[in-house]
Design a protein around this motif. Structure first.
Motif, mmCIF file in Angstrom:
data_model
loop_
_atom_site.group_PDB
_atom_site.id
_atom_site.type_symbol
_atom_site.label_atom_id
_atom_site.label_comp_id
_atom_site.label_asym_id
_atom_site.label_seq_id
_atom_site.Cartn_x
_atom_site.Cartn_y
_atom_site.Cartn_z
ATOM 1 N N LEU A 157 44.482 47.093 24.018
ATOM 2 C CA LEU A 157 45.384 45.962 23.829
ATOM 3 C C LEU A 157 44.610 44.733 23.359
ATOM 4 O O LEU A 157 43.474 44.505 23.777
ATOM 5 C CB LEU A 157 46.082 45.625 25.140
ATOM 6 C CG LEU A 157 47.111 46.634 25.671
ATOM 7 C CD1 LEU A 157 47.508 46.245 27.084
ATOM 8 C CD2 LEU A 157 48.321 46.673 24.766
ATOM 9 N N LEU A 202 46.733 41.020 27.482
ATOM 10 C CA LEU A 202 47.738 41.418 28.458
ATOM 11 C C LEU A 202 48.965 40.517 28.343
ATOM 12 O O LEU A 202 48.835 39.302 28.134
ATOM 13 C CB LEU A 202 47.182 41.309 29.881
ATOM 14 C CG LEU A 202 46.021 42.211 30.269
ATOM 15 C CD1 LEU A 202 45.621 41.930 31.713
ATOM 16 C CD2 LEU A 202 46.385 43.675 30.082
ATOM 17 N N PHE A 206 52.869 43.362 35.032
ATOM 18 C CA PHE A 206 51.927 42.310 34.662
ATOM 19 C C PHE A 206 52.329 41.005 35.323
ATOM 20 O O PHE A 206 53.508 40.671 35.423
ATOM 21 C CB PHE A 206 51.901 42.120 33.143
ATOM 22 C CG PHE A 206 51.507 43.354 32.379
ATOM 23 C CD1 PHE A 206 50.173 43.633 32.121
ATOM 24 C CD2 PHE A 206 52.472 44.241 31.910
ATOM 25 C CE1 PHE A 206 49.807 44.765 31.417
ATOM 26 C CE2 PHE A 206 52.116 45.381 31.206
ATOM 27 C CZ PHE A 206 50.783 45.643 30.960
ATOM 28 N N GLY A 229 46.882 39.930 36.299
ATOM 29 C CA GLY A 229 46.535 40.990 35.355
ATOM 30 C C GLY A 229 47.544 42.121 35.372
ATOM 31 O O GLY A 229 48.728 41.913 35.659
ATOM 32 N N ALA A 230 47.076 43.323 35.075
ATOM 33 C CA ALA A 230 47.927 44.515 35.047
ATOM 34 C C ALA A 230 47.832 45.234 36.378
ATOM 35 O O ALA A 230 46.744 45.611 36.813
ATOM 36 C CB ALA A 230 47.492 45.441 33.924
ATOM 37 N N THR A 264 44.339 46.617 40.134
ATOM 38 C CA THR A 264 44.694 45.526 39.225
ATOM 39 C C THR A 264 43.592 45.375 38.195
ATOM 40 O O THR A 264 42.412 45.305 38.541
ATOM 41 C CB THR A 264 44.870 44.198 39.986
ATOM 42 O OG1 THR A 264 45.932 44.337 40.937
ATOM 43 C CG2 THR A 264 45.202 43.064 39.028
ATOM 44 N N SER A 306 41.808 42.221 32.642
ATOM 45 C CA SER A 306 41.762 41.949 31.204
ATOM 46 C C SER A 306 42.192 43.180 30.422
ATOM 47 O O SER A 306 42.168 44.300 30.935
ATOM 48 C CB SER A 306 40.351 41.531 30.775
ATOM 49 O OG SER A 306 39.451 42.606 30.914
ATOM 50 N N ALA A 307 42.570 42.948 29.164
ATOM 51 C CA ALA A 307 43.106 44.033 28.345
ATOM 52 C C ALA A 307 42.079 45.113 28.076
ATOM 53 O O ALA A 307 42.419 46.293 27.953
ATOM 54 C CB ALA A 307 43.628 43.466 27.022
ATOM 55 N N LEU A 353 43.852 50.825 29.690
ATOM 56 C CA LEU A 353 45.113 50.440 29.068
ATOM 57 C C LEU A 353 45.009 50.570 27.564
ATOM 58 O O LEU A 353 43.969 50.281 26.975
ATOM 59 C CB LEU A 353 45.473 48.999 29.424
ATOM 60 C CG LEU A 353 45.679 48.684 30.907
ATOM 61 C CD1 LEU A 353 45.898 47.184 31.088
ATOM 62 C CD2 LEU A 353 46.851 49.475 31.467
ATOM 63 N N ASP A 373 47.293 50.279 23.582
ATOM 64 C CA ASP A 373 48.415 49.749 22.815
ATOM 65 C C ASP A 373 49.266 50.919 22.339
ATOM 66 O O ASP A 373 48.831 51.729 21.521
ATOM 67 C CB ASP A 373 47.873 48.953 21.630
ATOM 68 C CG ASP A 373 48.966 48.233 20.862
ATOM 69 O OD1 ASP A 373 50.161 48.529 21.081
ATOM 70 O OD2 ASP A 373 48.627 47.380 20.016
ATOM 71 N N TYR A 376 53.173 50.280 26.016
ATOM 72 C CA TYR A 376 51.813 50.280 26.536
ATOM 73 C C TYR A 376 51.433 51.690 26.965
ATOM 74 O O TYR A 376 52.290 52.514 27.298
ATOM 75 C CB TYR A 376 51.698 49.314 27.721
ATOM 76 C CG TYR A 376 52.066 47.901 27.346
ATOM 77 C CD1 TYR A 376 51.125 47.045 26.796
ATOM 78 C CD2 TYR A 376 53.380 47.452 27.504
ATOM 79 C CE1 TYR A 376 51.469 45.755 26.414
ATOM 80 C CE2 TYR A 376 53.732 46.164 27.118
ATOM 81 C CZ TYR A 376 52.773 45.319 26.572
ATOM 82 O OH TYR A 376 53.127 44.052 26.187
#
Length: 286
Positions: free
Chosen positions: A158, A161, A202, A206-207, A229, A232-233, A253, A255, A261
């Motif tokens: 990604l 995020l 999100f 973060g994720a 968690t 960062s992407a 993660l 794209d 996602y």
């Protein structure tokens, strides 16, 4: 441990004994690490011969809906018996079946060279090298169609995020988990079956990822669970005993395109009978 996408797996493995657990990290360019796990049926390595043109073989299984779109943000995760790594997928070669034969500095050759559980689309390419020989900076490894396999996923990270959002993930796409050691099993249990589920949301931290993978082989079962968690992407998260040949996972993660996602997982599972298995999975979340 939260790192950016400059992951050196050997350093993490070396520090694991000191820190006693997993966390988050991110891969460097074509980093491959060697651990001490030995295949149940070891074979002598061979020097592979590079074919002039990569071609699909009749023993391949699976398919892709589109060829993977490789670019500056492309990454890979790779795991086999005694080898695990991830990094920039600066060089990728995808044959007519959708299988990858070159992943960064890792090259599969052989006659035949066979890839099972091929899957993917423009956003990812996944599979399990089953027969052939692959070479990398550590040497060459032969895959003769016994329990030894090499699992891979190529994907695009990604750019950033999202600030908020909750996404529903599909049932996942998996390679067949392959036996890596532990308690002895019969040849009919060299490969297992697997299913799983995942969730992704999100917020400012973060994720937030939750993952469950259920693996079974030879009448025994095991479960991988992860909750983490990712700040960062481009980061990845290592959970449980993934680096110490126990049950755990490395999560990344990706794209998925068109507002979707990807959650990519390389995992290791110890079944109730003490046998160890590994594989990879990709979940599409939208």
């Amino acid at each position: 441990m939260q790192l950016n996408h400059a992951f050196v797996l050997t350093l993490i493995a070396a520090s694991l004994a000191a820190c006693g657990g997993g966390g988050s990290s991110s891969p460097s360019d074509s980093a491959v690490a060697v651990n001490t796990v030995k295949p149940a049926d070891p074979v002598a390595p061979v020097v592979p011969v590079v074919p002039a043109v990569p071609a699909a073989t009749g023993e391949n299984t699976g398919s892709v809906s589109a060829r993977f779109v490789n670019g500056d943000n492309s990454r890979y995760v790779f795991t086999s018996i005694g080898l695990q790594g991830n990094g920039k997928a600066s060089t990728l070669v995808q044959d007519t079946s959708g299988a990858l034969s070159t992943i960064g500095s890792i090259v599969l050759t052989g006659n035949p060279s066979v890839t099972r559980e091929i899957s993917g689309d423009a956003a990812f390419a996944q599979g399990r090298w089953f027969k052939g020989a692959f070479s990398n900076s550590s040497g060459a490894t032969t895959l003769s169609g016994n329990n030894a396999s090499a699992h891979y996923v190529a994907y695009n990270v990604l750019a950033a995020l999202p600030a908020t959002g909750t996404f529903t993930c599909d049932a996942g796409t998996f390679t067949a988990p392959s036996y890596t050691g532990g308690s002895s099993v019969s040849s009919t249990a060299y490969f297992g079956t697997v299913s799983g589920n995942a969730s992704m949301s999100f917020d400012a931290s973060g994720a937030k990822i939750a993952l469950t993978i259920d693996a079974s082989a030879g009448g025994s079962t095991g479960k991988v669970t992860a909750s983490t968690t990712m700040a960062s992407a481009a980061s990845s998260s290592i959970t449980g005993g993934y680096l110490s040949n126990g049950t755990g996972a490395q999560l990344m993660l990706g794209d998925g395109g068109a507002g979707r996602y990807l959650l990519i997982a390389a995992y290791r599972a110890q079944l109730a009978n003490g046998a160890n298995y590994q594989g990879v999975a990709t979940f599409r979340c939208s």
